[in-house]
Design a protein around this motif. Structure first.
Motif, PDB file in Angstrom:
ATOM      1  N   ASN A  12       0.820  -1.224   0.000  1.00  0.00           N
ATOM      2  CA  ASN A  12       0.000   0.000   0.000  1.00  0.00           C
ATOM      3  C   ASN A  12       0.853   1.274   0.000  1.00  0.00           C
ATOM      4  O   ASN A  12       0.302   2.372   0.095  1.00  0.00           O
ATOM      5  CB  ASN A  12      -0.909   0.000   1.229  1.00  0.00           C
ATOM      6  CG  ASN A  12      -2.038  -0.982   1.086  1.00  0.00           C
ATOM      7  OD1 ASN A  12      -3.029  -0.698   0.427  1.00  0.00           O
ATOM      8  ND2 ASN A  12      -1.875  -2.173   1.664  1.00  0.00           N
ATOM      9  N   TRP A  14       2.738   2.454   2.343  1.00  0.00           N
ATOM     10  CA  TRP A  14       2.560   3.195   3.589  1.00  0.00           C
ATOM     11  C   TRP A  14       3.835   3.113   4.417  1.00  0.00           C
ATOM     12  O   TRP A  14       4.483   2.061   4.448  1.00  0.00           O
ATOM     13  CB  TRP A  14       1.413   2.603   4.429  1.00  0.00           C
ATOM     14  CG  TRP A  14       0.054   2.822   3.892  1.00  0.00           C
ATOM     15  CD1 TRP A  14      -0.322   3.750   2.959  1.00  0.00           C
ATOM     16  CD2 TRP A  14      -1.127   2.091   4.238  1.00  0.00           C
ATOM     17  NE1 TRP A  14      -1.666   3.648   2.713  1.00  0.00           N
ATOM     18  CE2 TRP A  14      -2.187   2.641   3.479  1.00  0.00           C
ATOM     19  CE3 TRP A  14      -1.390   1.050   5.104  1.00  0.00           C
ATOM     20  CZ2 TRP A  14      -3.494   2.171   3.578  1.00  0.00           C
ATOM     21  CZ3 TRP A  14      -2.685   0.577   5.214  1.00  0.00           C
ATOM     22  CH2 TRP A  14      -3.734   1.140   4.458  1.00  0.00           C
ATOM     23  N   ASP A  18       2.317   6.045   8.765  1.00  0.00           N
ATOM     24  CA  ASP A  18       1.008   6.067   8.091  1.00  0.00           C
ATOM     25  C   ASP A  18       0.094   4.981   8.664  1.00  0.00           C
ATOM     26  O   ASP A  18      -1.079   5.231   8.967  1.00  0.00           O
ATOM     27  CB  ASP A  18       1.172   5.827   6.580  1.00  0.00           C
ATOM     28  CG  ASP A  18       1.858   6.990   5.886  1.00  0.00           C
ATOM     29  OD1 ASP A  18       1.815   8.104   6.432  1.00  0.00           O
ATOM     30  OD2 ASP A  18       2.447   6.756   4.805  1.00  0.00           O
ATOM     31  N   ALA A  20       0.400   3.448  11.512  1.00  0.00           N
ATOM     32  CA  ALA A  20       0.104   3.749  12.923  1.00  0.00           C
ATOM     33  C   ALA A  20      -1.055   4.733  13.028  1.00  0.00           C
ATOM     34  O   ALA A  20      -1.940   4.572  13.875  1.00  0.00           O
ATOM     35  CB  ALA A  20       1.352   4.307  13.600  1.00  0.00           C
ATOM     36  N   GLU A  21      -1.058   5.730  12.154  1.00  0.00           N
ATOM     37  CA  GLU A  21      -2.118   6.731  12.187  1.00  0.00           C
ATOM     38  C   GLU A  21      -3.466   6.103  11.831  1.00  0.00           C
ATOM     39  O   GLU A  21      -4.486   6.422  12.436  1.00  0.00           O
ATOM     40  CB  GLU A  21      -1.784   7.861  11.216  1.00  0.00           C
ATOM     41  CG  GLU A  21      -2.694   9.044  11.389  1.00  0.00           C
ATOM     42  CD  GLU A  21      -1.945  10.362  11.354  1.00  0.00           C
ATOM     43  OE1 GLU A  21      -0.723  10.354  11.154  1.00  0.00           O
ATOM     44  OE2 GLU A  21      -2.600  11.393  11.518  1.00  0.00           O
ATOM     45  N   ARG A  22      -3.449   5.197  10.866  1.00  0.00           N
ATOM     46  CA  ARG A  22      -4.700   4.538  10.463  1.00  0.00           C
ATOM     47  C   ARG A  22      -5.225   3.604  11.551  1.00  0.00           C
ATOM     48  O   ARG A  22      -6.433   3.399  11.685  1.00  0.00           O
ATOM     49  CB  ARG A  22      -4.484   3.771   9.166  1.00  0.00           C
ATOM     50  CG  ARG A  22      -4.458   4.686   7.952  1.00  0.00           C
ATOM     51  CD  ARG A  22      -4.020   3.963   6.688  1.00  0.00           C
ATOM     52  NE  ARG A  22      -4.316   4.756   5.508  1.00  0.00           N
ATOM     53  CZ  ARG A  22      -3.536   5.735   5.050  1.00  0.00           C
ATOM     54  NH1 ARG A  22      -2.410   6.032   5.680  1.00  0.00           N
ATOM     55  NH2 ARG A  22      -3.885   6.415   3.972  1.00  0.00           N
ATOM     56  N   ASP A  24      -4.545   4.126  14.750  1.00  0.00           N
ATOM     57  CA  ASP A  24      -4.583   4.930  15.975  1.00  0.00           C
ATOM     58  C   ASP A  24      -3.741   4.302  17.087  1.00  0.00           C
ATOM     59  O   ASP A  24      -4.191   4.153  18.231  1.00  0.00           O
ATOM     60  CB  ASP A  24      -6.031   5.140  16.452  1.00  0.00           C
ATOM     61  CG  ASP A  24      -6.120   6.281  17.456  1.00  0.00           C
ATOM     62  OD1 ASP A  24      -5.182   7.098  17.501  1.00  0.00           O
ATOM     63  OD2 ASP A  24      -7.118   6.342  18.195  1.00  0.00           O
ATOM     64  N   VAL A  25      -2.532   3.886  16.699  1.00  0.00           N
ATOM     65  CA  VAL A  25      -1.549   3.412  17.685  1.00  0.00           C
ATOM     66  C   VAL A  25      -0.242   4.160  17.420  1.00  0.00           C
ATOM     67  O   VAL A  25      -0.136   4.910  16.451  1.00  0.00           O
ATOM     68  CB  VAL A  25      -1.308   1.878  17.588  1.00  0.00           C
ATOM     69  CG1 VAL A  25      -2.574   1.104  17.892  1.00  0.00           C
ATOM     70  CG2 VAL A  25      -0.751   1.491  16.220  1.00  0.00           C
ATOM     71  N   SER A  26       0.766   3.922  18.267  1.00  0.00           N
ATOM     72  CA  SER A  26       2.049   4.599  18.065  1.00  0.00           C
ATOM     73  C   SER A  26       2.845   3.905  16.956  1.00  0.00           C
ATOM     74  O   SER A  26       2.608   2.733  16.651  1.00  0.00           O
ATOM     75  CB  SER A  26       2.850   4.582  19.366  1.00  0.00           C
ATOM     76  OG  SER A  26       3.168   3.252  19.708  1.00  0.00           O
ATOM     77  N   ALA A  29       4.503   0.815  18.117  1.00  0.00           N
ATOM     78  CA  ALA A  29       3.656  -0.381  18.181  1.00  0.00           C
ATOM     79  C   ALA A  29       3.684  -1.123  16.843  1.00  0.00           C
ATOM     80  O   ALA A  29       3.818  -2.352  16.811  1.00  0.00           O
ATOM     81  CB  ALA A  29       2.222   0.011  18.548  1.00  0.00           C
ATOM     82  N   SER A  41      -3.096  -7.248  20.578  1.00  0.00           N
ATOM     83  CA  SER A  41      -4.298  -7.752  21.248  1.00  0.00           C
ATOM     84  C   SER A  41      -5.304  -8.170  20.168  1.00  0.00           C
ATOM     85  O   SER A  41      -5.167  -7.790  18.995  1.00  0.00           O
ATOM     86  CB  SER A  41      -4.900  -6.655  22.120  1.00  0.00           C
ATOM     87  OG  SER A  41      -5.354  -5.602  21.284  1.00  0.00           O
ATOM     88  N   LEU A  44      -6.902  -5.249  18.288  1.00  0.00           N
ATOM     89  CA  LEU A  44      -5.983  -4.628  17.325  1.00  0.00           C
ATOM     90  C   LEU A  44      -5.773  -5.536  16.111  1.00  0.00           C
ATOM     91  O   LEU A  44      -5.659  -5.061  14.976  1.00  0.00           O
ATOM     92  CB  LEU A  44      -4.647  -4.303  18.008  1.00  0.00           C
ATOM     93  CG  LEU A  44      -3.616  -3.542  17.176  1.00  0.00           C
ATOM     94  CD1 LEU A  44      -4.192  -2.253  16.589  1.00  0.00           C
ATOM     95  CD2 LEU A  44      -2.382  -3.209  18.021  1.00  0.00           C
ATOM     96  N   LEU A  51      -8.618  -3.378   8.153  1.00  0.00           N
ATOM     97  CA  LEU A  51      -7.922  -2.343   7.384  1.00  0.00           C
ATOM     98  C   LEU A  51      -7.404  -2.917   6.057  1.00  0.00           C
ATOM     99  O   LEU A  51      -7.493  -2.269   5.014  1.00  0.00           O
ATOM    100  CB  LEU A  51      -6.758  -1.787   8.213  1.00  0.00           C
ATOM    101  CG  LEU A  51      -5.971  -0.632   7.602  1.00  0.00           C
ATOM    102  CD1 LEU A  51      -6.835   0.621   7.508  1.00  0.00           C
ATOM    103  CD2 LEU A  51      -4.736  -0.326   8.450  1.00  0.00           C
ATOM    104  N   PHE A  52      -6.862  -4.148   6.106  1.00  0.00           N
ATOM    105  CA  PHE A  52      -6.322  -4.755   4.885  1.00  0.00           C
ATOM    106  C   PHE A  52      -7.338  -5.647   4.175  1.00  0.00           C
ATOM    107  O   PHE A  52      -7.000  -6.286   3.175  1.00  0.00           O
ATOM    108  CB  PHE A  52      -5.065  -5.575   5.230  1.00  0.00           C
ATOM    109  CG  PHE A  52      -3.885  -4.725   5.617  1.00  0.00           C
ATOM    110  CD1 PHE A  52      -3.270  -3.897   4.696  1.00  0.00           C
ATOM    111  CD2 PHE A  52      -3.408  -4.728   6.923  1.00  0.00           C
ATOM    112  CE1 PHE A  52      -2.185  -3.101   5.062  1.00  0.00           C
ATOM    113  CE2 PHE A  52      -2.329  -3.942   7.286  1.00  0.00           C
ATOM    114  CZ  PHE A  52      -1.719  -3.123   6.360  1.00  0.00           C
ATOM    115  N   ASP A  53      -8.557  -5.703   4.713  1.00  0.00           N
ATOM    116  CA  ASP A  53      -9.616  -6.521   4.117  1.00  0.00           C
ATOM    117  C   ASP A  53      -9.185  -7.987   4.000  1.00  0.00           C
ATOM    118  O   ASP A  53      -9.378  -8.628   2.956  1.00  0.00           O
ATOM    119  CB  ASP A  53      -9.998  -5.957   2.739  1.00  0.00           C
ATOM    120  CG  ASP A  53     -11.418  -6.338   2.350  1.00  0.00           C
ATOM    121  OD1 ASP A  53     -12.161  -6.773   3.249  1.00  0.00           O
ATOM    122  OD2 ASP A  53     -11.768  -6.205   1.170  1.00  0.00           O
TER     123      ASP A  53
END
Lengths: 69, 216
Positions: A12, A14, A18, A20-22, A24-26, A29, A41, A44, A51-53
């Protein structure tokens, strides 16, 4: 646990930041998951799969199939 | 697929970095100016017999209040801040709040040290004024508890795991040596238990484990 996160991220185009932002983690991580130093977890892992379908087992590999072949 | 939130900002309510910097500098100048005014006023009041608030304490209080209000007003309008998720905003707010709390306590310690009670030394055991001690203890407990509550609600899974192991390591660093030291002291083969030393050692191990798990 092995995973395909780095490959999927590259597909992608990324950066770790990028992704991490999608998620919503650091960024740390994302890096820790990619390098196998941290297993995410279940919430997550589901977030990543959506996110990746893909299904979770298409991203993560716990080695069970290798051990039972 | 894969629709992200990057760049989700409302241009009508954002502030350019240059404008934000102008407001921040103006706020800092105002803080310094009014801190000086407060110090001058309290010095004049002290000459008339008012000694409840020292000029240094009053100046620090006014300066910190104006600086904090400026940051609170400017930061939410920055594009970078508005692009953050609510979780990240809470995360950075809790860290900023903790830093502010630390600054306030450091200033209070510095002011109290002015009376040569050596309060700034963490391992010092000299006497403190009761007002100062009550204020710092209350500020530390209430302020840190509130900041920690916000922080731990905002961190991600990875950081939470780092804290769980770091907390456990810090806990063991305290409970393993403390009883051993205590029994050795009772047998007169060791000096009295130094709780502050154990506290600092436990903090150090906690920080090392957290940094290692978070950034390795």
């Amino acid at each position: 646990m092995k995973n395909r996160l780095k490959v999927l991220r590259a597909m992608n185009d990324w950066s770790q930041a990028d992704l991490a932002e999608r998620l919503d983690v650091s960024r740390q991580a994302v890096n820790a998951i990619e390098t196998g130093k941290y297993d995410p977890s279940l919430p997550l892992a589901f977030k990543l799969a959506r996110l990746f379908d893909l299904r979770i087992e298409e991203i993560f590999d716990d080695g069970w199939e290798d051990r039972h072949d | 697929m894969m629709d992200g939130r990057i760049g989700m900002t409302d241009p009508k309510s954002t502030m350019s970095p240059a404008r934000a910097m102008t407001w921040l500098v103006a706020g800092l100048i105002a803080a310094i100016f009014f801190a000086g005014v407060a110090a001058g006023f309290l010095e004049a009041a002290a000459a008339d017999g008012f000694d409840k608030i020292t000029p240094a304490f009053g100046a620090a209080l006014v300066g910190l209040t104006i600086t904090s209000v400026t940051i609170l007003l400017v930061a939410p309008s920055l594009p970078r801040w508005r692009a953050m998720s609510p979780r990240r905003q809470l995360y950075w707010s809790s860290l900023g709040g903790s830093a502010l709390l630390g600054a306030v306590i450091a200033i209070l310690l510095q002011i109290d040290e002015g009376s040569e009670r050596n309060a700034a030394s963490l391992l010092g055991d000299g006497p403190l004024s009761p007002d100062f001690a009550v204020a710092v203890a209350a500020l530390y407990i209430v302020g840190l508890a509130a900041a920690c509550l916000a922080y731990h609600r905002a961190i991600d899974d990875h950081e939470e795991r780092a804290w769980l192991w770091a907390g456990l390591a810090g806990w063991y660093t305290f409970i393993l040596p403390a009883p051993a030291w205590w029994v050795l002291h009772r047998a007169a083969v060791a000096p009295p238990v130094n709780a502050m030393l154990l506290f600092l050692f436990s903090l150090l191990i906690n920080a090392i484990v957290w940094l290692w798990l978070k950034f390795r």
